[in-house]
Enzyme design. Sequence first.
Site, PDB file in Angstrom:
ATOM      1  CG  ASN A 144      24.919  17.082   5.066  1.00 15.66           C
ATOM      2  OD1 ASN A 144      23.787  17.185   4.606  1.00 15.66           O
ATOM      3  ND2 ASN A 144      25.737  16.080   4.716  1.00 15.66           N
ATOM      4  CB  THR A 178      21.130  10.117  -0.003  1.00 18.60           C
ATOM      5  OG1 THR A 178      20.440   9.701   1.186  1.00 18.60           O
ATOM      6  CG2 THR A 178      20.761  11.553  -0.341  1.00 18.60           C
ATOM      7  CE  LYS A 193      18.930  13.603  11.557  1.00 16.70           C
ATOM      8  NZ  LYS A 193      20.158  14.276  11.114  1.00 16.70           N
ATOM      9  CE1 TYR A 251      18.457  10.021  10.484  1.00 17.19           C
ATOM     10  CE2 TYR A 251      16.097  10.475  10.458  1.00 17.19           C
ATOM     11  CZ  TYR A 251      17.374  10.724   9.976  1.00 17.19           C
ATOM     12  OH  TYR A 251      17.560  11.686   9.000  1.00 17.19           O
TER      13      TYR A 251
HETATM   14  P1  NAP Z   1      24.276  10.038   3.143  1.00 17.17           P
HETATM   15  O1  NAP Z   1      24.265  10.096   1.670  1.00 17.17           O
HETATM   16  O2  NAP Z   1      24.317   8.733   3.835  1.00 17.17           O
HETATM   17  O3  NAP Z   1      25.485  10.966   3.640  1.00 17.17           O
HETATM   18  C1  NAP Z   1      25.822  11.051   5.005  1.00 17.17           C
HETATM   19  C2  NAP Z   1      27.151  11.757   5.113  1.00 17.17           C
HETATM   20  O4  NAP Z   1      27.493  11.847   6.501  1.00 17.17           O
HETATM   21  C3  NAP Z   1      28.300  10.991   4.429  1.00 17.17           C
HETATM   22  O5  NAP Z   1      29.190  11.913   3.852  1.00 17.17           O
HETATM   23  C4  NAP Z   1      28.965  10.281   5.592  1.00 17.17           C
HETATM   24  O6  NAP Z   1      30.312   9.959   5.360  1.00 17.17           O
HETATM   25  C5  NAP Z   1      28.836  11.375   6.644  1.00 17.17           C
HETATM   26  N1  NAP Z   1      29.099  10.905   8.002  1.00 17.17           N
HETATM   27  C6  NAP Z   1      28.457   9.947   8.700  1.00 17.17           C
HETATM   28  N2  NAP Z   1      29.040   9.786   9.903  1.00 17.17           N
HETATM   29  C7  NAP Z   1      30.068  10.666   9.960  1.00 17.17           C
HETATM   30  C8  NAP Z   1      31.048  10.985  10.942  1.00 17.17           C
HETATM   31  N3  NAP Z   1      31.113  10.348  12.131  1.00 17.17           N
HETATM   32  N4  NAP Z   1      31.945  11.966  10.660  1.00 17.17           N
HETATM   33  C9  NAP Z   1      31.909  12.618   9.485  1.00 17.17           C
HETATM   34  N5  NAP Z   1      31.029  12.341   8.502  1.00 17.17           N
HETATM   35  C10 NAP Z   1      30.115  11.382   8.753  1.00 17.17           C
HETATM   36  O7  NAP Z   1      22.991  10.758   3.756  1.00 17.17           O
HETATM   37  P2  NAP Z   1      22.117  12.034   3.299  1.00 17.17           P
HETATM   38  O8  NAP Z   1      20.770  11.533   2.975  1.00 17.17           O
HETATM   39  O9  NAP Z   1      22.863  12.870   2.328  1.00 17.17           O
HETATM   40  O10 NAP Z   1      21.994  12.767   4.718  1.00 17.17           O
HETATM   41  C11 NAP Z   1      22.533  14.047   5.016  1.00 17.17           C
HETATM   42  C12 NAP Z   1      21.803  14.584   6.242  1.00 17.17           C
HETATM   43  O11 NAP Z   1      20.418  14.806   5.924  1.00 17.17           O
HETATM   44  C13 NAP Z   1      21.794  13.636   7.448  1.00 17.17           C
HETATM   45  O12 NAP Z   1      21.991  14.362   8.629  1.00 17.17           O
HETATM   46  C14 NAP Z   1      20.401  13.027   7.415  1.00 17.17           C
HETATM   47  O13 NAP Z   1      19.973  12.594   8.683  1.00 17.17           O
HETATM   48  C15 NAP Z   1      19.590  14.203   6.902  1.00 17.17           C
HETATM   49  N6  NAP Z   1      18.308  13.829   6.296  1.00 17.17           N
HETATM   50  C16 NAP Z   1      18.267  13.092   5.147  1.00 17.17           C
HETATM   51  C17 NAP Z   1      17.031  12.774   4.585  1.00 17.17           C
HETATM   52  C18 NAP Z   1      16.918  11.996   3.307  1.00 17.17           C
HETATM   53  O14 NAP Z   1      15.770  11.737   2.869  1.00 17.17           O
HETATM   54  N7  NAP Z   1      18.020  11.605   2.653  1.00 17.17           N
HETATM   55  C19 NAP Z   1      15.841  13.208   5.197  1.00 17.17           C
HETATM   56  C20 NAP Z   1      15.925  13.961   6.368  1.00 17.17           C
HETATM   57  C21 NAP Z   1      17.162  14.274   6.909  1.00 17.17           C
HETATM   58  P3  NAP Z   1      30.746   8.540   4.693  1.00 17.17           P
HETATM   59  O15 NAP Z   1      30.540   8.679   3.210  1.00 17.17           O
HETATM   60  O16 NAP Z   1      32.172   8.429   5.083  1.00 17.17           O
HETATM   61  O17 NAP Z   1      29.868   7.492   5.308  1.00 17.17           O
END
Ligand code: NAP
Length: 255
Positions: free
Chosen positions: A99, A210, A179, A175
């Site tokens: 994730n 988020t 993906k 980005y």
């Molecule tokens: P988020 O709230 O920014 O959370 C990202 C998480 O990844 C955080 O826990 C962050 O840790 C962790 N992370 C980043 N780099 C890391 C590393 N090198 N090692 C370990 N942990 C790391 O984002 P989210 O929206 O929940 O995203 C979760 C996933 O869903 C991602 O892969 C994103 O690309 C995908 N996604 C999200 C959306 C959306 O609309 N939100 C849409 C499509 C896909 P820290 O707290 O320490 O920074």
Amino acid sequence: MGFIPHNRLTSSMEKKIALVTGANKGIGKETARQLGTLGYHVLVGSRDAARGQAAVDELTTAGLSAELLPLVVTDPTSVAAAVKTVEEKYGRLDVLINNAGVGIDFGVPASAATVEQWQETFATNLFGVVTTTNAFLPLLKKSESGRIVALSSILGSLANAANPGNAWSGSGAAYAASKAALNMYYVQLARELKDTHIKVNLAHPGYVKTDMTGGEDGPAHLGVKDGAKTSVALATLDADGPTGGYFHNGETLPW
Ligand code: NAP
């Protein structure tokens, strides 16, 4: 050594073990919560111990079975240490949800994103997933029903991006490309593992509020509760479920 109540040890040993990377916040934390509610013992992967422990405390206070697993997906030494911990404690892994991810060039035109932004994006979203998946694969092979999920995005769809009518294309190229590359890796991995009990799938969570999308006041329209649903569904597939697919809420997405 601390005292571990017998019933707690027994129950976490009997439950299916699920690791969610980047589970200290956002979609990952909610995914951990939903898997915990379904009876899984959740390993909360977090690169920051304090933030990860806060998430674990939230889950265990709610009566769920969870523990912190320090994990920096961009650091092979950290990943190897996490594998060792899981191997010594549980001897297997039933679910891996990749994730953790970053989005650092949203709104930046394709020609303007710097090479450093491309490298940082690929370091986490592709190489971090490759490192983590490959390192945990031997433990997933020891599960009776290994499930591997990666958080992709509809932005990684070449079919979608190539459609001139698609409002999304034109920025965030690093980005989106990370993906798209992740999609190719998982399709190939699913092929490699097709004769095993392991299923490998890609989830698009939807456009979810988020930190990555600007938080509560940002433009995203889904809450994390809905955003975690696709990951959880793919993590809990039955033996006759799909592998090598790219899904959002049960719908197949165009590559
Ligand atoms: P988020 O709230 O920014 O959370 C990202 C998480 O990844 C955080 O826990 C962050 O840790 C962790 N992370 C980043 N780099 C890391 C590393 N090198 N090692 C370990 N942990 C790391 O984002 P989210 O929206 O929940 O995203 C979760 C996933 O869903 C991602 O892969 C994103 O690309 C995908 N996604 C999200 C959306 C959306 O609309 N939100 C849409 C499509 C896909 P820290 O707290 O320490 O920074």
